[in-house]
Write a protein that holds these residues in place. Sequence first.
Motif, PDB file in Angstrom:
ATOM      1  N   PRO A  91      -8.665   8.962  -6.467  1.00  0.00           N
ATOM      2  CA  PRO A  91      -8.765   9.038  -4.996  1.00  0.00           C
ATOM      3  C   PRO A  91      -9.437   7.816  -4.379  1.00  0.00           C
ATOM      4  O   PRO A  91      -9.074   7.400  -3.272  1.00  0.00           O
ATOM      5  CB  PRO A  91      -9.605  10.305  -4.766  1.00  0.00           C
ATOM      6  CG  PRO A  91      -9.356  11.142  -5.974  1.00  0.00           C
ATOM      7  CD  PRO A  91      -9.241  10.166  -7.107  1.00  0.00           C
ATOM      8  N   VAL A  92     -10.402   7.217  -5.094  1.00  0.00           N
ATOM      9  CA  VAL A  92     -11.061   6.006  -4.595  1.00  0.00           C
ATOM     10  C   VAL A  92     -10.067   4.852  -4.577  1.00  0.00           C
ATOM     11  O   VAL A  92      -9.970   4.100  -3.607  1.00  0.00           O
ATOM     12  CB  VAL A  92     -12.294   5.656  -5.465  1.00  0.00           C
ATOM     13  CG1 VAL A  92     -12.915   4.341  -5.006  1.00  0.00           C
ATOM     14  CG2 VAL A  92     -13.312   6.788  -5.415  1.00  0.00           C
ATOM     15  N   PHE A  93      -9.328   4.703  -5.692  1.00  0.00           N
ATOM     16  CA  PHE A  93      -8.284   3.676  -5.754  1.00  0.00           C
ATOM     17  C   PHE A  93      -7.264   3.874  -4.633  1.00  0.00           C
ATOM     18  O   PHE A  93      -6.860   2.919  -3.958  1.00  0.00           O
ATOM     19  CB  PHE A  93      -7.578   3.714  -7.108  1.00  0.00           C
ATOM     20  CG  PHE A  93      -6.209   3.079  -7.092  1.00  0.00           C
ATOM     21  CD1 PHE A  93      -6.081   1.692  -7.110  1.00  0.00           C
ATOM     22  CD2 PHE A  93      -5.061   3.865  -7.036  1.00  0.00           C
ATOM     23  CE1 PHE A  93      -4.818   1.098  -7.059  1.00  0.00           C
ATOM     24  CE2 PHE A  93      -3.805   3.273  -6.987  1.00  0.00           C
ATOM     25  CZ  PHE A  93      -3.686   1.889  -7.008  1.00  0.00           C
ATOM     26  N   LEU A  94      -6.842   5.123  -4.439  1.00  0.00           N
ATOM     27  CA  LEU A  94      -5.817   5.431  -3.441  1.00  0.00           C
ATOM     28  C   LEU A  94      -6.275   5.045  -2.035  1.00  0.00           C
ATOM     29  O   LEU A  94      -5.527   4.406  -1.281  1.00  0.00           O
ATOM     30  CB  LEU A  94      -5.494   6.928  -3.492  1.00  0.00           C
ATOM     31  CG  LEU A  94      -4.424   7.448  -2.533  1.00  0.00           C
ATOM     32  CD1 LEU A  94      -3.101   6.759  -2.777  1.00  0.00           C
ATOM     33  CD2 LEU A  94      -4.275   8.959  -2.682  1.00  0.00           C
ATOM     34  N   GLU A  95      -7.501   5.398  -1.691  1.00  0.00           N
ATOM     35  CA  GLU A  95      -8.032   5.068  -0.362  1.00  0.00           C
ATOM     36  C   GLU A  95      -8.095   3.554  -0.163  1.00  0.00           C
ATOM     37  O   GLU A  95      -7.699   3.039   0.894  1.00  0.00           O
ATOM     38  CB  GLU A  95      -9.424   5.686  -0.191  1.00  0.00           C
ATOM     39  CG  GLU A  95     -10.030   5.431   1.179  1.00  0.00           C
ATOM     40  CD  GLU A  95     -11.398   6.067   1.353  1.00  0.00           C
ATOM     41  OE1 GLU A  95     -12.009   5.887   2.418  1.00  0.00           O
ATOM     42  OE2 GLU A  95     -11.868   6.752   0.405  1.00  0.00           O
TER      43      GLU A  95
ATOM     44  N   HIS B  95      -5.701  -1.464   2.121  1.00  0.00           N
ATOM     45  CA  HIS B  95      -5.193  -2.825   1.885  1.00  0.00           C
ATOM     46  C   HIS B  95      -3.784  -2.989   2.466  1.00  0.00           C
ATOM     47  O   HIS B  95      -3.475  -4.003   3.105  1.00  0.00           O
ATOM     48  CB  HIS B  95      -5.183  -3.122   0.387  1.00  0.00           C
ATOM     49  CG  HIS B  95      -4.398  -4.340   0.014  1.00  0.00           C
ATOM     50  ND1 HIS B  95      -4.888  -5.623   0.177  1.00  0.00           N
ATOM     51  CD2 HIS B  95      -3.137  -4.480  -0.497  1.00  0.00           C
ATOM     52  CE1 HIS B  95      -3.973  -6.494  -0.219  1.00  0.00           C
ATOM     53  NE2 HIS B  95      -2.907  -5.835  -0.625  1.00  0.00           N
ATOM     54  N   ILE B  96      -2.930  -1.997   2.250  1.00  0.00           N
ATOM     55  CA  ILE B  96      -1.548  -2.056   2.736  1.00  0.00           C
ATOM     56  C   ILE B  96      -1.521  -2.169   4.256  1.00  0.00           C
ATOM     57  O   ILE B  96      -0.810  -3.009   4.827  1.00  0.00           O
ATOM     58  CB  ILE B  96      -0.759  -0.807   2.290  1.00  0.00           C
ATOM     59  CG1 ILE B  96      -0.503  -0.835   0.782  1.00  0.00           C
ATOM     60  CG2 ILE B  96       0.571  -0.697   3.057  1.00  0.00           C
ATOM     61  CD1 ILE B  96       0.418  -1.926   0.317  1.00  0.00           C
ATOM     62  N   TYR B  97      -2.292  -1.313   4.925  1.00  0.00           N
ATOM     63  CA  TYR B  97      -2.277  -1.328   6.388  1.00  0.00           C
ATOM     64  C   TYR B  97      -2.868  -2.625   6.939  1.00  0.00           C
ATOM     65  O   TYR B  97      -2.386  -3.161   7.941  1.00  0.00           O
ATOM     66  CB  TYR B  97      -3.018  -0.110   6.943  1.00  0.00           C
ATOM     67  CG  TYR B  97      -2.232   1.177   6.802  1.00  0.00           C
ATOM     68  CD1 TYR B  97      -0.875   1.209   7.102  1.00  0.00           C
ATOM     69  CD2 TYR B  97      -2.837   2.354   6.372  1.00  0.00           C
ATOM     70  CE1 TYR B  97      -0.148   2.378   6.967  1.00  0.00           C
ATOM     71  CE2 TYR B  97      -2.110   3.529   6.242  1.00  0.00           C
ATOM     72  CZ  TYR B  97      -0.765   3.534   6.538  1.00  0.00           C
ATOM     73  OH  TYR B  97      -0.038   4.695   6.409  1.00  0.00           O
ATOM     74  N   GLU B  98      -3.911  -3.131   6.288  1.00  0.00           N
ATOM     75  CA  GLU B  98      -4.496  -4.406   6.727  1.00  0.00           C
ATOM     76  C   GLU B  98      -3.491  -5.540   6.559  1.00  0.00           C
ATOM     77  O   GLU B  98      -3.383  -6.419   7.416  1.00  0.00           O
ATOM     78  CB  GLU B  98      -5.771  -4.704   5.930  1.00  0.00           C
ATOM     79  CG  GLU B  98      -6.962  -3.861   6.345  1.00  0.00           C
ATOM     80  CD  GLU B  98      -8.196  -4.160   5.518  1.00  0.00           C
ATOM     81  OE1 GLU B  98      -8.065  -4.880   4.485  1.00  0.00           O
ATOM     82  OE2 GLU B  98      -9.284  -3.673   5.877  1.00  0.00           O
ATOM     83  N   GLU B  99      -2.759  -5.525   5.460  1.00  0.00           N
ATOM     84  CA  GLU B  99      -1.765  -6.562   5.206  1.00  0.00           C
ATOM     85  C   GLU B  99      -0.672  -6.535   6.274  1.00  0.00           C
ATOM     86  O   GLU B  99      -0.262  -7.584   6.793  1.00  0.00           O
ATOM     87  CB  GLU B  99      -1.151  -6.353   3.822  1.00  0.00           C
ATOM     88  CG  GLU B  99      -0.188  -7.454   3.407  1.00  0.00           C
ATOM     89  CD  GLU B  99       0.225  -7.331   1.955  1.00  0.00           C
ATOM     90  OE1 GLU B  99      -0.347  -8.049   1.106  1.00  0.00           O
ATOM     91  OE2 GLU B  99       1.116  -6.492   1.660  1.00  0.00           O
ATOM     92  N   GLU B 100      -0.205  -5.340   6.608  1.00  0.00           N
ATOM     93  CA  GLU B 100       0.857  -5.237   7.612  1.00  0.00           C
ATOM     94  C   GLU B 100       0.348  -5.602   9.002  1.00  0.00           C
ATOM     95  O   GLU B 100       1.048  -6.250   9.785  1.00  0.00           O
ATOM     96  CB  GLU B 100       1.455  -3.833   7.607  1.00  0.00           C
ATOM     97  CG  GLU B 100       2.234  -3.517   6.332  1.00  0.00           C
ATOM     98  CD  GLU B 100       3.114  -2.296   6.460  1.00  0.00           C
ATOM     99  OE1 GLU B 100       3.124  -1.667   7.547  1.00  0.00           O
ATOM    100  OE2 GLU B 100       3.815  -1.957   5.484  1.00  0.00           O
ATOM    101  N   ASP B 101      -0.883  -5.164   9.325  1.00  0.00           N
ATOM    102  CA  ASP B 101      -1.420  -5.388  10.679  1.00  0.00           C
ATOM    103  C   ASP B 101      -1.890  -6.821  10.897  1.00  0.00           C
ATOM    104  O   ASP B 101      -1.932  -7.288  12.046  1.00  0.00           O
ATOM    105  CB  ASP B 101      -2.584  -4.432  10.950  1.00  0.00           C
ATOM    106  CG  ASP B 101      -2.125  -2.989  11.100  1.00  0.00           C
ATOM    107  OD1 ASP B 101      -0.917  -2.793  11.352  1.00  0.00           O
ATOM    108  OD2 ASP B 101      -2.955  -2.071  10.965  1.00  0.00           O
TER     109      ASP B 101
ATOM    110  N   LYS C 292      -5.722  -4.424  -9.004  1.00  0.00           N
ATOM    111  CA  LYS C 292      -6.380  -3.289  -8.368  1.00  0.00           C
ATOM    112  C   LYS C 292      -6.470  -2.065  -9.284  1.00  0.00           C
ATOM    113  O   LYS C 292      -7.194  -1.128  -8.985  1.00  0.00           O
ATOM    114  CB  LYS C 292      -5.633  -2.912  -7.079  1.00  0.00           C
ATOM    115  CG  LYS C 292      -5.689  -3.999  -6.019  1.00  0.00           C
ATOM    116  CD  LYS C 292      -5.036  -3.554  -4.734  1.00  0.00           C
ATOM    117  CE  LYS C 292      -5.168  -4.623  -3.661  1.00  0.00           C
ATOM    118  NZ  LYS C 292      -6.556  -4.935  -3.322  1.00  0.00           N
ATOM    119  N   MET C 293      -5.707  -2.074 -10.385  1.00  0.00           N
ATOM    120  CA  MET C 293      -5.684  -0.899 -11.247  1.00  0.00           C
ATOM    121  C   MET C 293      -6.434  -1.104 -12.554  1.00  0.00           C
ATOM    122  O   MET C 293      -6.262  -0.345 -13.505  1.00  0.00           O
ATOM    123  CB  MET C 293      -4.232  -0.493 -11.524  1.00  0.00           C
ATOM    124  CG  MET C 293      -3.502  -0.016 -10.277  1.00  0.00           C
ATOM    125  SD  MET C 293      -1.843   0.626 -10.597  1.00  0.00           S
ATOM    126  CE  MET C 293      -2.219   2.134 -11.498  1.00  0.00           C
TER     127      MET C 293
END
Length: 253
Positions: A126-130, A135-141, A185-186
């Motif tokens: 869950p920590v990795f997932l959050e 990261h994904i949203y920051e990259e897109e935004d 990241k993994m």
Amino acid sequence: MQQDLLHKKVIELVTENYAYASVLHFFGVPFYQHSEETLDKICQQKNLDKGKVIKELEEAGKTTNPQPDFNELKKYDLDLVIEYLKVAHMKFIRYKLPYIAKLIDDIDSRLFDNPAVAEDMKVIFPVFLEDFIKHIYEEEDTLFKFIERLMQADRGIFNPYMLFRDLKNHDLKHLSEEHHDDEDKMSGLRELTNGYQVCERTTPYTKVIYTELKHFEEDLMIHACIENEILFPKAIALQNRMKLRLSQKARMN
């Protein structure tokens, strides 16, 4: 083929091919909750179209984890590369990660080869997932929207002052270097699971999760390569062109 699959127990199907677990999941059949039931019985209980279920299972059995053609992607215009990456993000966030998260959260740790590792995964994932979704949203935004503004400017749609400020505030070469340094990241999950290692004695419950994690990491590595080897070089070249165009415009004034 159809009759063979229908009369097998779910646990036998998943043991035969881990990919069957995800197909059953999306039909509303968590394999770990119906492991001793036959596929035929489950389809009757849940009023599922047997033909459709069999077809999806057969498709899943043909290939696992298909990968993109890099040579084709290199031919894409920058806007299409971004759209390709956005679609991949959507698949990660809506399908792959929720599925893995549910597997890890739901399966009884006692069914794993190593129950202690399973318990640790229930905390770590869950920590990795959050962090990954953030990261994904920051990259897109941030990154994608900046590149999209550069593409607009390249078409002649820009305010010189706004473009100057944008170019000053964003250094794609620096972002590219940071991206290279922030790819693994993994690592925590990989170390915890001993590299997602499975063998003939590995239980189906452990194998499904480890294989899904391994394939997701492979997807991430390919995704990072597309960004590093295709997206960033194209975007940096565009940024350099826009710096030159802005400089030429300033001299003319």
